[in-house]
Design an enzyme around this catalytic site. Structure first.
Site, PDB file in Angstrom:
ATOM      1  N   CYS A  46     -30.760 -19.430 -10.832  1.00 56.38           N
ATOM      2  CA  CYS A  46     -30.898 -20.880 -10.973  1.00 56.38           C
ATOM      3  C   CYS A  46     -32.348 -21.269 -11.248  1.00 56.38           C
ATOM      4  O   CYS A  46     -32.624 -22.188 -12.031  1.00 56.38           O
ATOM      5  CB  CYS A  46     -30.398 -21.587  -9.721  1.00 56.38           C
ATOM      6  SG  CYS A  46     -28.645 -21.321  -9.379  1.00 56.38           S
ATOM      7  N   ARG A 121     -21.624 -22.393 -13.041  1.00 57.26           N
ATOM      8  CA  ARG A 121     -22.645 -22.943 -13.940  1.00 57.26           C
ATOM      9  C   ARG A 121     -21.930 -23.724 -15.049  1.00 57.26           C
ATOM     10  O   ARG A 121     -21.675 -23.199 -16.137  1.00 57.26           O
ATOM     11  CB  ARG A 121     -23.515 -21.817 -14.511  1.00 57.26           C
ATOM     12  CG  ARG A 121     -24.218 -21.020 -13.429  1.00 57.26           C
ATOM     13  CD  ARG A 121     -25.142 -19.942 -13.975  1.00 57.26           C
ATOM     14  NE  ARG A 121     -25.536 -19.060 -12.891  1.00 57.26           N
ATOM     15  CZ  ARG A 121     -26.485 -19.329 -11.994  1.00 57.26           C
ATOM     16  NH1 ARG A 121     -27.151 -20.477 -12.080  1.00 57.26           N
ATOM     17  NH2 ARG A 121     -26.777 -18.472 -11.036  1.00 57.26           N
TER      18      ARG A 121
END
Length: 216
Positions: A46, A121
């Site tokens: 991330c 995601r």
């Protein structure tokens, strides 16, 4: 769960830039937005994604598109993580990040995989009318390619403006380069029109159902 072509659900969200209403906040500015979820703050993949998005944020904004992140972390966690990114990686995150700590919006958008408690995601591209134009999902273990998302946004905008379709890897397609595909003929008259346009040099064709042209 929502799908492409539907209106993005109206929702009030808490972000690192304060409380905003989606999709109105961006629609009222005449902007598109790219909403992307990440599994968790302070995680390696991330962090690489946020760093890379900030590096490209001006390219999105030049297209009239604003990025906005989301995870099920609380807002103070977002802020502290963004501070870490600035202090350690030299990039100040300038786009808002939603603190969906109850997972309500993530659940509504289908961002949380079955059996999971954190988001995948996901990427939602929403136009200036609040319509969802594209949805992309990546698993937690694989980071996204923001250059491909940029390409997708550009292609959607060109398609809207020019009434064309865009091929694989446009504008670097192996067959037709940076040219755009003319919508296939759907009537006998349209077939004749395609043949006439080809004869005039206005378009090129492999066949009447596969024609393309240079973008102006």
């Amino acid at each position: 769960m929502v799908v492409i072509g539907e209106k993005f659900p109206e929702v009030e969200v808490k972000t690192t830039h304060g409380v905003i209403k989606l999709p109105d906040y961006f629609a009222e500015q005449g902007k598109w937005f790219v909403l992307f979820s990440h599994p968790a703050d302070f995680t390696p993949v991330c962090t690489t994604e946020f760093y890379a998005m900030q590096k490209r944020v001006d390219q999105f904004r030049e297209l009239g598109v604003e990025p906005i992140g989301l995870s099920v972390d609380q807002v103070f966690s977002h802020i502290k993580w963004m501070e870490w990114i600035k202090e350690n990686l030299g990039e100040e995150i300038t786009f808002p990040v939603i603190a969906d700590d109850r997972g309500e919006l993530a659940d509504k958008l289908g961002m949380i995989p079955s059996g999971a408690t954190i988001t995948a995601r996901a990427v939602f591209i929403v136009d200036d009318k609040g319509i969802i134009r594209a949805i992309v999902y990546y698993p937690a273990e694989v980071g996204r390619d923001w250059d491909e998302i940029l390409r997708l946004v550009k292609a959607l905008k060109v398609s809207d403006e020019k009434g064309v379709a865009l091929p694989h890897k446009w504008p670097n397609n192996e067959l037709i380069g940076d040219k755009a595909i003319v919508p296939p003929a759907s009537t006998v008259d349209e077939v004749k029109q395609r043949e006439e346009a080809k004869a005039k040099g206005e378009i090129e064709c492999y066949d009447w159902w596969f024609c393309y042209k240079k973008l102006e």
